[in-house]
Design a protein around this motif. Structure first.
Motif, PDB file in Angstrom:
ATOM      1  N   MET A 297       0.857  -1.206   0.000  1.00 61.91           N
ATOM      2  CA  MET A 297       0.000   0.000   0.000  1.00 61.91           C
ATOM      3  C   MET A 297       0.889   1.250   0.000  1.00 61.91           C
ATOM      4  N   TYR A 298       0.576   2.161  -0.899  1.00 66.98           N
ATOM      5  CA  TYR A 298       1.389   3.374  -1.006  1.00 66.98           C
ATOM      6  C   TYR A 298       0.753   4.516  -0.225  1.00 66.98           C
ATOM      7  N   PRO A 299       1.583   5.412   0.351  1.00 66.94           N
ATOM      8  CA  PRO A 299       1.012   6.545   1.103  1.00 66.94           C
ATOM      9  C   PRO A 299       0.320   7.535   0.160  1.00 66.94           C
ATOM     10  N   GLU A 300      -0.433   8.428   0.751  1.00 65.88           N
ATOM     11  CA  GLU A 300      -1.130   9.463  -0.027  1.00 65.88           C
ATOM     12  C   GLU A 300      -0.088  10.405  -0.652  1.00 65.88           C
ATOM     13  N   PRO A 301      -0.134  10.621  -1.979  1.00 60.16           N
ATOM     14  CA  PRO A 301       0.873  11.507  -2.587  1.00 60.16           C
ATOM     15  C   PRO A 301       0.740  12.946  -2.082  1.00 60.16           C
ATOM     16  N   THR A 302       1.906  13.571  -1.866  1.00 55.92           N
ATOM     17  CA  THR A 302       1.881  14.954  -1.355  1.00 55.92           C
ATOM     18  C   THR A 302       2.308  15.962  -2.422  1.00 55.92           C
ATOM     19  N   ASN A 303       2.838  15.477  -3.542  1.00 55.38           N
ATOM     20  CA  ASN A 303       3.217  16.400  -4.630  1.00 55.38           C
ATOM     21  C   ASN A 303       3.063  15.687  -5.980  1.00 55.38           C
ATOM     22  N   LEU A 304       3.347  16.428  -7.038  1.00 59.01           N
ATOM     23  CA  LEU A 304       3.157  15.899  -8.399  1.00 59.01           C
ATOM     24  C   LEU A 304       4.013  14.651  -8.648  1.00 59.01           C
ATOM     25  N   TRP A 305       5.272  14.684  -8.165  1.00 61.07           N
ATOM     26  CA  TRP A 305       6.198  13.575  -8.447  1.00 61.07           C
ATOM     27  C   TRP A 305       5.748  12.295  -7.752  1.00 61.07           C
ATOM     28  N   GLU A 306       5.251  12.420  -6.535  1.00 63.26           N
ATOM     29  CA  GLU A 306       4.714  11.243  -5.824  1.00 63.26           C
ATOM     30  C   GLU A 306       3.442  10.745  -6.507  1.00 63.26           C
ATOM     31  N   ARG A 307       2.672  11.694  -7.007  1.00 61.63           N
ATOM     32  CA  ARG A 307       1.438  11.317  -7.721  1.00 61.63           C
ATOM     33  C   ARG A 307       1.794  10.448  -8.940  1.00 61.63           C
ATOM     34  N   ILE A 308       2.861  10.841  -9.647  1.00 61.77           N
ATOM     35  CA  ILE A 308       3.318  10.054 -10.818  1.00 61.77           C
ATOM     36  C   ILE A 308       3.855   8.698 -10.357  1.00 61.77           C
ATOM     37  N   GLU A 309       4.684   8.724  -9.300  1.00 63.22           N
ATOM     38  CA  GLU A 309       5.332   7.495  -8.810  1.00 63.22           C
ATOM     39  C   GLU A 309       4.308   6.485  -8.295  1.00 63.22           C
ATOM     40  N   TYR A 310       3.275   6.977  -7.626  1.00 66.91           N
ATOM     41  CA  TYR A 310       2.273   6.064  -7.045  1.00 66.91           C
ATOM     42  C   TYR A 310       1.121   5.777  -8.008  1.00 66.91           C
ATOM     43  N   SER A 311       1.227   6.268  -9.239  1.00 67.66           N
ATOM     44  CA  SER A 311       0.181   5.974 -10.232  1.00 67.66           C
ATOM     45  C   SER A 311       0.243   4.500 -10.613  1.00 67.66           C
ATOM     46  N   THR A 312      -0.797   4.026 -11.291  1.00 71.40           N
ATOM     47  CA  THR A 312      -0.830   2.617 -11.704  1.00 71.40           C
ATOM     48  C   THR A 312       0.384   2.305 -12.583  1.00 71.40           C
ATOM     49  N   LEU A 313       0.694   3.229 -13.509  1.00 73.52           N
ATOM     50  CA  LEU A 313       1.829   3.022 -14.417  1.00 73.52           C
ATOM     51  C   LEU A 313       3.146   2.945 -13.635  1.00 73.52           C
ATOM     52  N   GLY A 314       3.342   3.907 -12.734  1.00 70.66           N
ATOM     53  CA  GLY A 314       4.585   3.968 -11.953  1.00 70.66           C
ATOM     54  C   GLY A 314       4.786   2.740 -11.091  1.00 70.66           C
ATOM     55  N   THR A 315       3.745   2.339 -10.388  1.00 67.93           N
ATOM     56  CA  THR A 315       3.882   1.189  -9.477  1.00 67.93           C
ATOM     57  C   THR A 315       3.995  -0.123 -10.258  1.00 67.93           C
ATOM     58  N   THR A 316       3.335  -0.192 -11.421  1.00 66.86           N
ATOM     59  CA  THR A 316       3.434  -1.416 -12.234  1.00 66.86           C
ATOM     60  C   THR A 316       4.887  -1.632 -12.669  1.00 66.86           C
ATOM     61  N   ILE A 317       5.536  -0.562 -13.123  1.00 69.20           N
ATOM     62  CA  ILE A 317       6.935  -0.679 -13.566  1.00 69.20           C
ATOM     63  C   ILE A 317       7.845  -0.985 -12.370  1.00 69.20           C
ATOM     64  N   ALA A 318       7.621  -0.271 -11.264  1.00 69.32           N
ATOM     65  CA  ALA A 318       8.487  -0.444 -10.093  1.00 69.32           C
ATOM     66  C   ALA A 318       8.373  -1.847  -9.494  1.00 69.32           C
ATOM     67  N   GLU A 319       7.165  -2.410  -9.520  1.00 68.57           N
ATOM     68  CA  GLU A 319       6.941  -3.711  -8.868  1.00 68.57           C
ATOM     69  C   GLU A 319       7.279  -4.894  -9.769  1.00 68.57           C
ATOM     70  N   SER A 320       7.358  -4.638 -11.066  1.00 66.66           N
ATOM     71  CA  SER A 320       7.661  -5.742 -12.000  1.00 66.66           C
ATOM     72  C   SER A 320       9.137  -6.137 -11.889  1.00 66.66           C
ATOM     73  N   THR A 321       9.388  -7.436 -12.032  1.00 62.20           N
ATOM     74  CA  THR A 321      10.788  -7.903 -11.943  1.00 62.20           C
ATOM     75  C   THR A 321      11.550  -7.655 -13.243  1.00 62.20           C
ATOM     76  N   TRP A 322      10.816  -7.522 -14.358  1.00 57.20           N
ATOM     77  CA  TRP A 322      11.494  -7.409 -15.650  1.00 57.20           C
ATOM     78  C   TRP A 322      11.303  -6.073 -16.364  1.00 57.20           C
ATOM     79  N   MET A 323      10.253  -5.329 -16.001  1.00 58.98           N
ATOM     80  CA  MET A 323       9.943  -4.113 -16.773  1.00 58.98           C
ATOM     81  C   MET A 323      11.048  -3.057 -16.702  1.00 58.98           C
ATOM     82  N   PHE A 324      11.566  -2.782 -15.485  1.00 62.45           N
ATOM     83  CA  PHE A 324      12.578  -1.736 -15.354  1.00 62.45           C
ATOM     84  C   PHE A 324      13.841  -2.083 -16.157  1.00 62.45           C
ATOM     85  N   PRO A 325      14.424  -3.317 -15.972  1.00 67.96           N
ATOM     86  CA  PRO A 325      15.603  -3.645 -16.795  1.00 67.96           C
ATOM     87  C   PRO A 325      15.315  -3.672 -18.290  1.00 67.96           C
TER      88      PRO A 325
END
Lengths: 174, 169
Positions: free
Chosen positions: B1-29
């Motif tokens: 569970m991600y915390p409530e975003p406090t700025n634009l950059w966190e909003r991007i990072e905690y978005s579905t797209l951001g978290t999908t890439i971050a949590e995937s084992t292969w997407m980032f590489p």
């Protein structure tokens, strides 16, 4: 695939390469590199620039082979870009060799590193044949055969796989 | 569970797209690999033209022809680099935005773009008049050197990001 790479890496650890890598990591050059934070990034930047030169040369040769660039003969184009290719390869080998000293164990005992090495040697040999083929065809009628066109595309794909391996060395299962 | 975003950059990072890439084992590489392939294409093709501008001859090809030949590859690869770079950014947006090397890379990219724009709006307009001269105009050489330095800086900053991301918290 992951299991295969893992087993390959485990096998590498069981060979004399393991002891060689350990002793290499204790060499003066290796220790000098490890103690300097910016040494590895600088070598990696140099390595990337070498790859940029090689890949750009291969791409430009492809553009000419498929008549998408330039009006120079095949021989002129080949002479121009094979020079870029060989200089870039020299940079790749030098920087790659130094990087090997910087992280010996992770590289030498890494399945993807060895796959990359085999692919690099293959790419160099094929590039030699490719350049010779272009010069020969230029001497005849300046037309490119189907085989040379296929080899041109294969070289681009091969370089992409080499770059993929280079990036994935860090993610190899060990 | 991600915390409530406090700025634009966190909003991007905690978005579905951001978290999908971050949590995937292969997407980032995988995105990193595509980013590297695109970037080396951009730099390699730009360097061919820049080296010609600064006086590395080695061949008789006109610089205008060389630029025409490399341009489709440069722009195509730049589009791919921007796309993959944007996706990589989404996965760790707030870490990137406080990393000085990332900010430096963006600044150098902007400078490289401005240098190219200025050169194309000035010296390049008369390229047919000077490209067959034994030596190119000083402004052409300056533009070539600046471009080489800016792109070298982009690669260096890009690599430095990998070694420093997450240490600026």
């Amino acid at each position: 695939m992951g299991d295969l790479l893992y087993n390959f890496t485990q096998w590498l650890y069981s060979t004399p390469l393991n002891q060689f890598a350990q002793s290499m990591s204790e060499s003066a050059l290796s220790l000098w590199i490890v103690e300097r934070f910016w040494a590895i990034p600088i070598m990696q930047v140099t390595h990337i620039l070498g790859i940029a030169g090689s890949f750009a040369a291969v791409l430009m040769l492809n553009m000419r082979v498929f008549n998408l660039a330039g009006h120079a003969t095949l021989a002129e184009t080949s002479a121009r870009y094979t020079k870029v290719l060989w200089w870039s390869l020299a940079v790749i080998i030098l920087s790659g060799g130094l990087m090997l000293f910087g992280d010996t164990v992770r590289n030498l005992l890494n399945s993807i590193f060895w796959i990359k090495m085999v692919l690099v040697v293959t790419a160099v040999l094929l590039a030699l044949g490719f350049a010779r083929g272009l010069r020969r065809q230029s001497a005849v009628n300046d037309r490119v055969s189907g085989g040379t066109k296929a080899l041109a595309i294969f070289l681009v794909v091969l370089w992409c796989v080499i770059m993929l391996c280079g990036r994935w060395i860090a993610y190899a299962p060990s | 569970m991600y915390p409530e975003p406090t700025n634009l950059w966190e909003r991007i990072e905690y978005s579905t797209l951001g978290t999908t890439i971050a949590e995937s084992t292969w997407m980032f590489p995988a995105l990193e690999t595509a980013h590297v392939i695109a970037l080396v294409t951009v730099i390699g093709t730009i360097a061919l033209v820049d080296l010609r501008l600064v006086g590395v001859k080695g061949h008789a090809l006109r610089v205008s022809q060389l630029a025409k030949d490399t341009l489709p590859l440069t722009w195509g690869a730049f589009a791919l680099a921007a796309l993959t770079g944007g996706l990589l950014f989404c996965s760790k947006a707030s870490s990137y935005m406080i990393n000085p090397w990332f900010l430096g890379k963006m600044a150098l990219l902007a400078l490289a773009g401005l240098n190219m724009m200025y050169f194309h709006m000035t010296t390049w307009r008369t390229v047919e008049h000077w490209e067959q001269d034994p030596s190119f105009p000083t402004m052409a050489k300056v533009a070539g050197w600046l471009s080489l330095v800016f792109w070298l800086g982009v690669v260096f900053c890009g690599r430095a990001i990998g070694f420093t991301l997450g240490i600026f918290y």
